[in-house]
Design an enzyme around this catalytic site. Structure first.
Site, PDB file in Angstrom:
ATOM      1  N   SER A 108      38.780  41.787  40.977  1.00 57.00           N
ATOM      2  CA  SER A 108      38.714  40.728  41.987  1.00 57.00           C
ATOM      3  C   SER A 108      40.097  40.123  42.218  1.00 57.00           C
ATOM      4  CB  SER A 108      37.772  39.607  41.544  1.00 57.00           C
ATOM      5  OG  SER A 108      36.456  40.080  41.389  1.00 57.00           O
TER       6      SER A 108
HETATM    7  N1  SAH Z   1      34.665  40.939  37.314  1.00 58.32           N
HETATM    8  C1  SAH Z   1      35.363  42.159  37.646  1.00 58.32           C
HETATM    9  C2  SAH Z   1      35.186  42.525  39.108  1.00 58.32           C
HETATM   10  C3  SAH Z   1      34.472  43.792  39.151  1.00 58.32           C
HETATM   11  S1  SAH Z   1      33.937  44.435  40.679  1.00 58.32           S
HETATM   12  C4  SAH Z   1      36.811  42.106  37.219  1.00 58.32           C
HETATM   13  O1  SAH Z   1      37.250  41.053  36.751  1.00 58.32           O
HETATM   14  O2  SAH Z   1      37.500  43.112  37.305  1.00 58.32           O
HETATM   15  C5  SAH Z   1      32.202  44.411  40.397  1.00 58.32           C
HETATM   16  C6  SAH Z   1      31.659  45.233  39.271  1.00 58.32           C
HETATM   17  O3  SAH Z   1      30.247  45.037  39.251  1.00 58.32           O
HETATM   18  C7  SAH Z   1      31.876  46.737  39.410  1.00 58.32           C
HETATM   19  O4  SAH Z   1      32.534  47.221  38.282  1.00 58.32           O
HETATM   20  C8  SAH Z   1      30.453  47.285  39.502  1.00 58.32           C
HETATM   21  O5  SAH Z   1      30.295  48.546  38.886  1.00 58.32           O
HETATM   22  C9  SAH Z   1      29.645  46.222  38.803  1.00 58.32           C
HETATM   23  N2  SAH Z   1      28.227  46.172  39.129  1.00 58.32           N
HETATM   24  C10 SAH Z   1      27.648  46.317  40.357  1.00 58.32           C
HETATM   25  N3  SAH Z   1      26.313  46.205  40.247  1.00 58.32           N
HETATM   26  C11 SAH Z   1      26.026  45.986  38.922  1.00 58.32           C
HETATM   27  C12 SAH Z   1      24.815  45.794  38.184  1.00 58.32           C
HETATM   28  N4  SAH Z   1      23.609  45.820  38.768  1.00 58.32           N
HETATM   29  N5  SAH Z   1      24.915  45.578  36.848  1.00 58.32           N
HETATM   30  C13 SAH Z   1      26.131  45.562  36.229  1.00 58.32           C
HETATM   31  N6  SAH Z   1      27.305  45.735  36.885  1.00 58.32           N
HETATM   32  C14 SAH Z   1      27.249  45.952  38.213  1.00 58.32           C
END
Ligand code: SAH
Length: 215
Positions: free
Chosen positions: A64
């Site tokens: 993010s």
């Molecule tokens: N918080 C993260 C941002 C990640 S982007 C950071 O600091 O880098 C969002 C993430 O959510 C992705 O890695 C994606 O695979 C995950 N995601 C999407 N749907 C999900 C679900 N149902 N359960 C767990 N993770 C999920």
């Protein structure tokens, strides 16, 4: 992994940028100053780590934007010792920030290589977060209740099961909308029957998948 003066200088500049964009929470700004964001990038992208931008981390996912991390972290009003559930570990950067803020972090990721990489990195950084592999859209019912829940992927609705897993007085921060653009909602659970829902503006996240996300 090396954190040198150049990286520290770039972080100071990033913190100033975030202040100019309206971030006021001193604890959050301090955590962003302290956590080397470039550790969460592949080497080749080091120069990009301190721009206020989201960035690809593989598997079609992104770390993010720092501004987004700052907004979500501020909305959670973390107190040391808060038990916090994060859905969407991704790179692990947001989990690291929450851990730095003194939260007891539980973070769920559905994509195995990302889960493995983030878990190894946070362990190396001696940041304590409990990491889980699986669909987090239904929370972690066995480990509930939580003081705070943060969702870092965009879903079509507020999963009811996440509200159920909040303590009374707890806070859920979640982007809700369509697959392109979402509104950042902060939901405060005043009691089992009373929720306060606030809208904190437009953001863009990768989609939340799974049972209570986009199937
Ligand atoms: N918080 C993260 C941002 C990640 S982007 C950071 O600091 O880098 C969002 C993430 O959510 C992705 O890695 C994606 O695979 C995950 N995601 C999407 N749907 C999900 C679900 N149902 N359960 C767990 N993770 C999920």
């Amino acid at each position: 992994m090396i954190d040198d003066y150049r990286a520290k200088g770039l972080r100071k500049k990033l913190v100033r940028t975030l202040q100019e964009k309206g971030i006021k929470d001193e604890a959050v700004l301090k955590a962003i100053l302290d956590i080397p964001r470039h550790f969460f990038f592949d080497d080749i992208f080091l120069d990009h780590a301190y721009e206020d931008k989201a960035f690809p981390i593989g598997n079609e996912q992104t770390i993010s934007q720092p501004y987004t991390v700052a907004v979500q972290s501020s909305l959670l009003s973390i107190k040391p010792g808060d038990k916090v559930l994060e859905i969407g570990t991704g790179s692990g950067y947001q989990a690291a920030i929450l851990s730095k803020l003194g939260a007891e972090v539980y973070s769920v990721e559905v994509i195995k290589p990302l889960f493995m990489k983030a878990r190894m990195l946070l362990t190396d950084m001696r940041l304590h977060a409990k990491m889980f592999l699986g669909d987090g859209s239904k929370g972690l019912p066995n480990l509930a209740p939580f003081d705070k829940i943060i969702v870092t992927a965009g879903g079509p609705k507020v999963p009811e099961l996440l509200i159920d897993q909040l303590k009374t007085g707890g806070i859920l921060v979640i982007p809700v909308g369509d697959k392109q653009v979402q509104r950042m909602l902060r939901i405060i659970k005043k009691s089992d029957k009373e929720l306060i829902t606030e809208d904190h503006g437009t953001f863009r996240f990768v989609p939340l998948t799974g049972g209570d996300g986009w199937r």
